[in-house]
Scaffold this motif. Structure first.
Motif, mmCIF file in Angstrom:
data_model
loop_
_atom_site.group_PDB
_atom_site.id
_atom_site.type_symbol
_atom_site.label_atom_id
_atom_site.label_comp_id
_atom_site.label_asym_id
_atom_site.label_seq_id
_atom_site.Cartn_x
_atom_site.Cartn_y
_atom_site.Cartn_z
ATOM 1 N N ALA A 1 0.827 -1.214 0.000
ATOM 2 C CA ALA A 1 0.000 0.000 0.000
ATOM 3 C C ALA A 1 0.858 1.259 0.000
ATOM 4 O O ALA A 1 0.629 2.183 -0.796
ATOM 5 N N PHE A 2 1.857 1.299 0.885
ATOM 6 C CA PHE A 2 2.716 2.475 0.932
ATOM 7 C C PHE A 2 3.585 2.577 -0.316
ATOM 8 O O PHE A 2 3.878 3.683 -0.787
ATOM 9 N N GLY A 3 4.000 1.446 -0.869
ATOM 10 C CA GLY A 3 4.767 1.462 -2.110
ATOM 11 C C GLY A 3 3.947 1.992 -3.275
ATOM 12 O O GLY A 3 4.434 2.785 -4.087
ATOM 13 N N ALA A 4 2.693 1.566 -3.358
ATOM 14 C CA ALA A 4 1.819 2.071 -4.422
ATOM 15 C C ALA A 4 1.575 3.564 -4.263
ATOM 16 O O ALA A 4 1.561 4.313 -5.255
ATOM 17 N N LEU A 5 1.406 4.014 -3.031
ATOM 18 C CA LEU A 5 1.223 5.441 -2.771
ATOM 19 C C LEU A 5 2.465 6.226 -3.191
ATOM 20 O O LEU A 5 2.357 7.267 -3.856
ATOM 21 N N ALA A 6 3.634 5.717 -2.836
ATOM 22 C CA ALA A 6 4.883 6.394 -3.203
ATOM 23 C C ALA A 6 5.086 6.418 -4.719
ATOM 24 O O ALA A 6 5.521 7.427 -5.286
ATOM 25 N N MET A 7 4.753 5.317 -5.384
ATOM 26 C CA MET A 7 4.883 5.284 -6.840
ATOM 27 C C MET A 7 3.932 6.265 -7.508
ATOM 28 O O MET A 7 4.294 6.935 -8.477
ATOM 29 N N GLY A 8 2.714 6.348 -7.015
ATOM 30 C CA GLY A 8 1.753 7.295 -7.575
ATOM 31 C C GLY A 8 2.204 8.734 -7.415
ATOM 32 O O GLY A 8 2.100 9.545 -8.350
ATOM 33 N N ILE A 9 2.709 9.065 -6.238
ATOM 34 C CA ILE A 9 3.210 10.421 -6.009
ATOM 35 C C ILE A 9 4.401 10.703 -6.918
ATOM 36 O O ILE A 9 4.508 11.781 -7.510
ATOM 37 N N SER A 10 5.301 9.735 -7.061
ATOM 38 C CA SER A 10 6.479 9.907 -7.906
ATOM 39 C C SER A 10 6.099 10.144 -9.367
ATOM 40 O O SER A 10 6.638 11.037 -10.023
ATOM 41 N N GLN B 1 16.105 13.403 -18.494
ATOM 42 C CA GLN B 1 16.728 13.330 -17.168
ATOM 43 C C GLN B 1 15.694 13.070 -16.073
ATOM 44 O O GLN B 1 15.928 12.284 -15.154
ATOM 45 N N VAL B 2 14.553 13.737 -16.188
ATOM 46 C CA VAL B 2 13.509 13.557 -15.181
ATOM 47 C C VAL B 2 12.976 12.130 -15.228
ATOM 48 O O VAL B 2 12.766 11.483 -14.194
ATOM 49 N N ARG B 3 12.783 11.610 -16.433
ATOM 50 C CA ARG B 3 12.250 10.256 -16.585
ATOM 51 C C ARG B 3 13.229 9.211 -16.041
ATOM 52 O O ARG B 3 12.822 8.258 -15.370
ATOM 53 N N SER B 4 14.526 9.394 -16.307
ATOM 54 C CA SER B 4 15.498 8.421 -15.802
ATOM 55 C C SER B 4 15.599 8.473 -14.280
ATOM 56 O O SER B 4 15.741 7.440 -13.624
ATOM 57 N N SER B 5 15.478 9.652 -13.701
ATOM 58 C CA SER B 5 15.473 9.769 -12.237
ATOM 59 C C SER B 5 14.236 9.109 -11.646
ATOM 60 O O SER B 5 14.300 8.452 -10.598
ATOM 61 N N MET B 6 13.097 9.276 -12.328
ATOM 62 C CA MET B 6 11.872 8.642 -11.849
ATOM 63 C C MET B 6 12.002 7.123 -11.883
ATOM 64 O O MET B 6 11.603 6.444 -10.946
ATOM 65 N N LEU C 1 11.589 4.553 -8.816
ATOM 66 C CA LEU C 1 10.608 3.468 -8.825
ATOM 67 C C LEU C 1 11.263 2.119 -8.552
ATOM 68 O O LEU C 1 10.676 1.256 -7.896
ATOM 69 N N VAL C 2 12.482 1.944 -9.045
ATOM 70 C CA VAL C 2 13.208 0.701 -8.781
ATOM 71 C C VAL C 2 13.488 0.556 -7.283
ATOM 72 O O VAL C 2 13.315 -0.524 -6.710
ATOM 73 N N PHE C 3 13.887 1.646 -6.638
ATOM 74 C CA PHE C 3 14.154 1.586 -5.196
ATOM 75 C C PHE C 3 12.879 1.306 -4.402
ATOM 76 O O PHE C 3 12.889 0.545 -3.428
ATOM 77 N N ILE C 4 11.772 1.910 -4.810
ATOM 78 C CA ILE C 4 10.502 1.652 -4.123
ATOM 79 C C ILE C 4 10.100 0.192 -4.285
ATOM 80 O O ILE C 4 9.690 -0.471 -3.333
ATOM 81 N N GLU C 5 10.221 -0.319 -5.502
ATOM 82 C CA GLU C 5 9.844 -1.711 -5.762
ATOM 83 C C GLU C 5 10.758 -2.678 -5.006
ATOM 84 O O GLU C 5 10.318 -3.730 -4.548
ATOM 85 N N THR C 6 12.027 -2.308 -4.862
ATOM 86 C CA THR C 6 12.954 -3.134 -4.097
ATOM 87 C C THR C 6 12.516 -3.240 -2.635
ATOM 88 O O THR C 6 12.586 -4.322 -2.037
ATOM 89 N N ALA C 7 12.056 -2.143 -2.060
ATOM 90 C CA ALA C 7 11.573 -2.173 -0.679
ATOM 91 C C ALA C 7 10.355 -3.091 -0.551
ATOM 92 O O ALA C 7 10.218 -3.825 0.437
ATOM 93 N N ILE C 8 9.488 -3.091 -1.548
ATOM 94 C CA ILE C 8 8.316 -3.969 -1.515
ATOM 95 C C ILE C 8 8.746 -5.431 -1.633
ATOM 96 O O ILE C 8 8.200 -6.309 -0.956
ATOM 97 N N ILE C 9 9.723 -5.706 -2.468
ATOM 98 C CA ILE C 9 10.222 -7.086 -2.609
ATOM 99 C C ILE C 9 10.877 -7.547 -1.313
ATOM 100 O O ILE C 9 10.729 -8.699 -0.904
ATOM 101 N N TYR C 10 11.594 -6.648 -0.631
ATOM 102 C CA TYR C 10 12.164 -7.001 0.671
ATOM 103 C C TYR C 10 11.052 -7.351 1.662
ATOM 104 O O TYR C 10 11.200 -8.275 2.463
ATOM 105 N N ALA C 11 9.958 -6.608 1.639
ATOM 106 C CA ALA C 11 8.830 -6.918 2.520
ATOM 107 C C ALA C 11 8.256 -8.293 2.196
ATOM 108 O O ALA C 11 7.886 -9.041 3.099
ATOM 109 N N LEU C 12 8.191 -8.638 0.921
ATOM 110 C CA LEU C 12 7.720 -9.965 0.531
ATOM 111 C C LEU C 12 8.648 -11.053 1.049
ATOM 112 O O LEU C 12 8.201 -12.081 1.560
ATOM 113 N N ILE C 13 9.943 -10.819 0.954
ATOM 114 C CA ILE C 13 10.912 -11.799 1.458
ATOM 115 C C ILE C 13 10.770 -11.959 2.973
ATOM 116 O O ILE C 13 10.809 -13.077 3.495
#
Length: 121
Positions: free
Chosen positions: A65-74, A91-96, A100-112
């Motif tokens: 839920a928090f990951g989806a919220l963070a991705m939407g805001i980003s 540049q903006v797109r590559s930073s985004m 998003l990769v870092f946010i998704e990584t945190a969600i995958i860590y939660a799954l693990i």
């Protein structure tokens, strides 16, 4: 606001992990605690597995839920930035994408962690 959300997420993970580690208390037989009946053992196992499932479900649910919220805001902020300065879109797109990769990584860590709670603890 970001610090508060991060703190809530960290405290939730800590709470769920701690709750899954606490053993359930069962009744002791007549032999001064030497033997525990099969019924109490089965009940204790059921309670422990239910607690683990609940902890894992809440942990992955909150992380998603928090990951989806963070991705939407980003994505919203990135779209706004590209609309204001179209020349910096690359540049903006590559930073985004990196964010998003870092946010998704945190969600995958939660799954693990949820998988570890269920199968290892």
């Amino acid at each position: 606001m970001k610090k508060i959300l991060s703190l809530i997420l960290i405290l939730t993970f800590a709470f769920m992990t701690t709750m899954s580690l606490i053993p359930t208390v069962g009744a002791v037989g007549d032999n001064d605690g030497a033997e525990i009946s099969q019924e109490v053992t089965a009940e204790t196992t059921d309670n422990a597995s239910g607690s683990k499932a609940l902890a894992a479900g809440i942990a992955i649910g909150l992380a998603a839920a928090f990951g989806a919220l963070a991705m939407g805001i980003s994505i919203a902020k990135t779209s706004d930035a590209i609309a204001r300065q179209p020349e910096a879109a690359g540049q903006v797109r590559s930073s985004m994408m990196l964010g998003l990769v870092f946010i998704e990584t945190a969600i995958i860590y939660a799954l693990i962690i949820a998988i570890l709670i269920i199968f290892v603890l």
